[in-house]
Design an enzyme around this catalytic site. Structure first.
Site, PDB file in Angstrom:
ATOM      1  N   LYS A  10      -7.916 -12.726   0.541  1.00  0.00           N
ATOM      2  CA  LYS A  10      -6.525 -12.682   1.030  1.00  0.00           C
ATOM      3  C   LYS A  10      -6.516 -12.682   2.558  1.00  0.00           C
ATOM      4  CE  LYS A  10      -2.197 -10.058   0.526  1.00  0.00           C
ATOM      5  NZ  LYS A  10      -1.832  -9.211   1.643  1.00  0.00           N
ATOM      6  N   SER A  23      -2.599  -2.476  -4.666  1.00  0.00           N
ATOM      7  CA  SER A  23      -3.330  -2.149  -3.440  1.00  0.00           C
ATOM      8  C   SER A  23      -4.418  -1.104  -3.649  1.00  0.00           C
ATOM      9  CB  SER A  23      -2.337  -1.623  -2.407  1.00  0.00           C
ATOM     10  OG  SER A  23      -3.008  -1.137  -1.270  1.00  0.00           O
ATOM     11  N   THR A  48      -8.832  -8.247   0.775  1.00  0.00           N
ATOM     12  CA  THR A  48      -7.986  -8.530   1.943  1.00  0.00           C
ATOM     13  C   THR A  48      -8.849  -8.487   3.204  1.00  0.00           C
ATOM     14  OG1 THR A  48      -6.035  -7.647   0.866  1.00  0.00           O
ATOM     15  CG2 THR A  48      -5.996  -7.731   3.274  1.00  0.00           C
ATOM     16  N   TYR A 104      -9.478  -3.229  -0.050  1.00  0.00           N
ATOM     17  CA  TYR A 104      -9.757  -3.097   1.373  1.00  0.00           C
ATOM     18  C   TYR A 104     -11.204  -2.645   1.434  1.00  0.00           C
ATOM     19  CZ  TYR A 104      -4.936  -3.415   3.152  1.00  0.00           C
ATOM     20  OH  TYR A 104      -3.689  -3.837   3.522  1.00  0.00           O
ATOM     21  N   HIS A 126      -0.048 -11.568   5.964  1.00  0.00           N
ATOM     22  CA  HIS A 126       0.227 -10.141   5.727  1.00  0.00           C
ATOM     23  C   HIS A 126       1.690  -9.813   6.039  1.00  0.00           C
ATOM     24  CE1 HIS A 126      -2.398  -6.485   4.939  1.00  0.00           C
ATOM     25  NE2 HIS A 126      -1.229  -5.907   5.146  1.00  0.00           N
ATOM     26  N   GLY A 156       0.783  -1.238   0.000  1.00  0.00           N
ATOM     27  CA  GLY A 156       0.000   0.000   0.000  1.00  0.00           C
ATOM     28  C   GLY A 156       0.805   1.273   0.000  1.00  0.00           C
TER      29      GLY A 156
HETATM   30  C1  LIG Z   1       4.728  -1.931   3.486  1.00  0.00           C
HETATM   31  C2  LIG Z   1       3.690  -2.952   3.218  1.00  0.00           C
HETATM   32  C3  LIG Z   1       2.418  -2.548   2.821  1.00  0.00           C
HETATM   33  C4  LIG Z   1       1.451  -3.504   2.549  1.00  0.00           C
HETATM   34  N1  LIG Z   1       0.229  -3.096   2.075  1.00  0.00           N
HETATM   35  C5  LIG Z   1      -0.710  -4.018   1.784  1.00  0.00           C
HETATM   36  C6  LIG Z   1      -1.926  -3.621   1.205  1.00  0.00           C
HETATM   37  O1  LIG Z   1      -2.163  -2.464   0.922  1.00  0.00           O
HETATM   38  N2  LIG Z   1      -2.840  -4.584   0.973  1.00  0.00           N
HETATM   39  C7  LIG Z   1      -2.630  -5.903   1.271  1.00  0.00           C
HETATM   40  O2  LIG Z   1      -3.503  -6.750   1.048  1.00  0.00           O
HETATM   41  N3  LIG Z   1      -1.452  -6.295   1.772  1.00  0.00           N
HETATM   42  C8  LIG Z   1      -0.498  -5.403   2.025  1.00  0.00           C
HETATM   43  N4  LIG Z   1       0.712  -5.806   2.498  1.00  0.00           N
HETATM   44  C9  LIG Z   1       0.980  -7.234   2.682  1.00  0.00           C
HETATM   45  C10 LIG Z   1       1.565  -7.845   1.413  1.00  0.00           C
HETATM   46  O3  LIG Z   1       0.622  -7.893   0.400  1.00  0.00           O
HETATM   47  C11 LIG Z   1       2.089  -9.262   1.663  1.00  0.00           C
HETATM   48  O4  LIG Z   1       1.065 -10.022   2.245  1.00  0.00           O
HETATM   49  C12 LIG Z   1       3.328  -9.289   2.548  1.00  0.00           C
HETATM   50  O5  LIG Z   1       4.180  -8.223   2.251  1.00  0.00           O
HETATM   51  C13 LIG Z   1       4.078 -10.605   2.339  1.00  0.00           C
HETATM   52  O6  LIG Z   1       5.112 -10.719   3.234  1.00  0.00           O
HETATM   53  P1  LIG Z   1       6.639 -10.361   2.907  1.00  0.00           P
HETATM   54  O7  LIG Z   1       6.718  -8.874   2.808  1.00  0.00           O
HETATM   55  O8  LIG Z   1       7.346 -10.866   4.091  1.00  0.00           O
HETATM   56  O9  LIG Z   1       7.004 -11.054   1.637  1.00  0.00           O
HETATM   57  C14 LIG Z   1       1.722  -4.881   2.732  1.00  0.00           C
HETATM   58  C15 LIG Z   1       3.009  -5.267   3.105  1.00  0.00           C
HETATM   59  C16 LIG Z   1       3.998  -4.325   3.328  1.00  0.00           C
HETATM   60  C17 LIG Z   1       5.375  -4.793   3.685  1.00  0.00           C
END
Ligand SMILES: Cc1cc2nc3c(=O)[nH]c(=O)nc-3n(C[C@H](O)[C@H](O)[C@H](O)COP(=O)(O)O)c2cc1C
Length: 391
Positions: free
Chosen positions: A265, A133, A183, A157, A289, A100
């Site tokens: 998700k 996102s 999500t 979201y 997440h 995001g």
């Molecule tokens: C900085 C950041 C922002 C994220 N924003 C979202 C988001 O907007 N929507 C969402 O479904 N998951 C979000 N996630 C989760 C990621 O989609 C994913 O599930 C996660 O990064 C996977 O783990 P990893 O970073 O260890 O590979 C975010 C993760 C991070 C690190």
């Protein structure tokens, strides 16, 4: 046929002519390079997670509890890493997980603010689909064209305003996104000590809210336009973002919103998989997440039971993937496609689309070499039997 591991050979060949790799070649290097560009608040927002961060660390370590059985003379000189997903063939088993704040992570060139487009360009260049996102810095309509021929999925979201949710889905359809990923694990923000220490998070500073501020339904809820009163728009976002009331009863409504593939998700329990399947979803996205929301067991530990319960329905997986070896293990544990989170985020920070593309190339080269040298020529050969549990 070219193998992804030719990237490896290319690095050595370039070295013969005095050209060194532009970016680091492994996770620790990507994170370190990104850190030199990011301010502490944004770096901590991305690097950090829930509580004592044992969950995100556990996600990474979970992969090390599995080893791969090597097979020799197996005829794996050429590999096929392609997968089939929702009726379409993809050249690789990877996808970009939604991040995001990626929209403001493109800091390396000094002009942050179009990181979502940079991520989309990395997807276009590699054929790796991107889940984009809800929290974008550019509106989804401006990001979609940058995906080129590579499909993008819109991550929803679900706001506590149904008309706004419907508007997001309509816009995603019109912009050409290939599926909707809802999500479920972020109906409230997790306990994140790093962000609490800074008493700050990007969205509360009005960042990455372009899909809201450009939305006719969201705008209709405001007394003044977001341009006239950005503070009020940010407050309105904060009031609509969390959705603690969302329940399984809402799945019928979510399903009714679109005929595009619908994925949920954050699903880690087999009972939830079955409920989702009964509710007519097209795919499960197993994830904790990245350890940013609830403290939990490593997402990888849930994957086999999730896959079994999905009973043939596609299962996307992320959380803790740091290497190409991890990709192979997740596939062997039944994932249909493997999501890359923080690694490509660091890629965007260290070099925009080129940085993210480099990260994907490294992961693909390593996954490809891991398969080949262990004697597995295709993803169909990656099954639970090829893994050894390391005590
Ligand atoms: C900085 C950041 C922002 C994220 N924003 C979202 C988001 O907007 N929507 C969402 O479904 N998951 C979000 N996630 C989760 C990621 O989609 C994913 O599930 C996660 O990064 C996977 O783990 P990893 O970073 O260890 O590979 C975010 C993760 C991070 C690190």
């Amino acid at each position: 046929m070219a193998n992804f591991s030719d990237f490896n050979i290319g690095v050595y060949l370039n070295g013969l002519f005095g050209t060194m790799p532009s970016f680091p070649l492994e996770y620790a290097g990507w994170e370190a390079a990104a850190r030199t560009h990011l301010d502490d608040v944004l770096y901590d927002y991305v690097a950090g997670g829930a509580g004592d961060e044992a969950t995100q660390d556990g996600n990474v370590h979970a992969f090390r509890r599995w080893g791969i059985a090597p097979r020799m003379l197996a005829g794996a000189a050429e590999r096929d890493l392609s997968i089939e997903l929702f009726g379409r063939r993809y050249p690789t088993p990877l996808f970009l997980a939604p991040i995001g704040v990626v929209g403001i992570m493109d800091v390396a060139d000094g002009e942050a603010g179009h990181g979502d487009q940079e991520a989309a360009r990395a997807a276009a260049a590699t054929g790796v689909p991107a889940v984009m996102s809800t929290l974008m810095q550019d509106p989804m309509e401006d990001v979609a064209p940058e995906l080129g021929e590579t499909p993008g999925f819109f991550q929803l979201y679900t706001p506590n305003d149904r008309e706004l949710a419907e508007s997001f889905v309509r816009r995603a359809e019109a912009a050409g996104y290939a599926g909707i990923v809802v999500t479920l694990d972020t109906w409230s923000l997790g306990w994140r000590p790093r962000d609490l220490r800074h008493a700050s998070m990007p969205q509360l500073q009005g960042k990455c809210l372009a899909n809201y501020t450009s939305d006719p339904v969201f705008r209709s809820r405001l007394e003044k336009t977001p341009e006239e009163d950005p503070g009020a728009a940010t407050l309105a976002w904060a009031m609509t973002f969390g959705n603690p009331g969302l329940s399984w009863d809402d799945l019928e409504w979510l399903r009714s919103l679109t005929e595009l593939p619908l994925l949920l998700k954050g699903i880690c329990h087999p009972d939830d998989v079955r409920r989702a399947k009964d509710g007519g979803v097209d795919g499960i996205y197993c994830s904790n997440h990245g350890g940013r929301q609830a403290a939990s067991a490593p997402a990888l530990d849930f994957l086999p039971d999730v896959v079994a319960a999905a009973d043939g329905m596609p299962v996307l997986f992320d959380s803790g993937v740091r290497t190409g070896v991890d990709v192979v293990k997740a596939l062997a544990l039944g994932a249909t496609a493997v999501g890359i989170g923080r690694p490509y985020g660091w890629g965007i920070a260290m070099g925009g689309a080129a940085g993210a593309q480099h990260v994907l190339q490294c992961l693909l080269a390593e996954a490809d070499l891991t398969m080949g040298l262990n004697g597995y020529a295709s993803i169909a050969e990656l099954t639970r039997d090829i893994l050894v549990r390391i005590p």
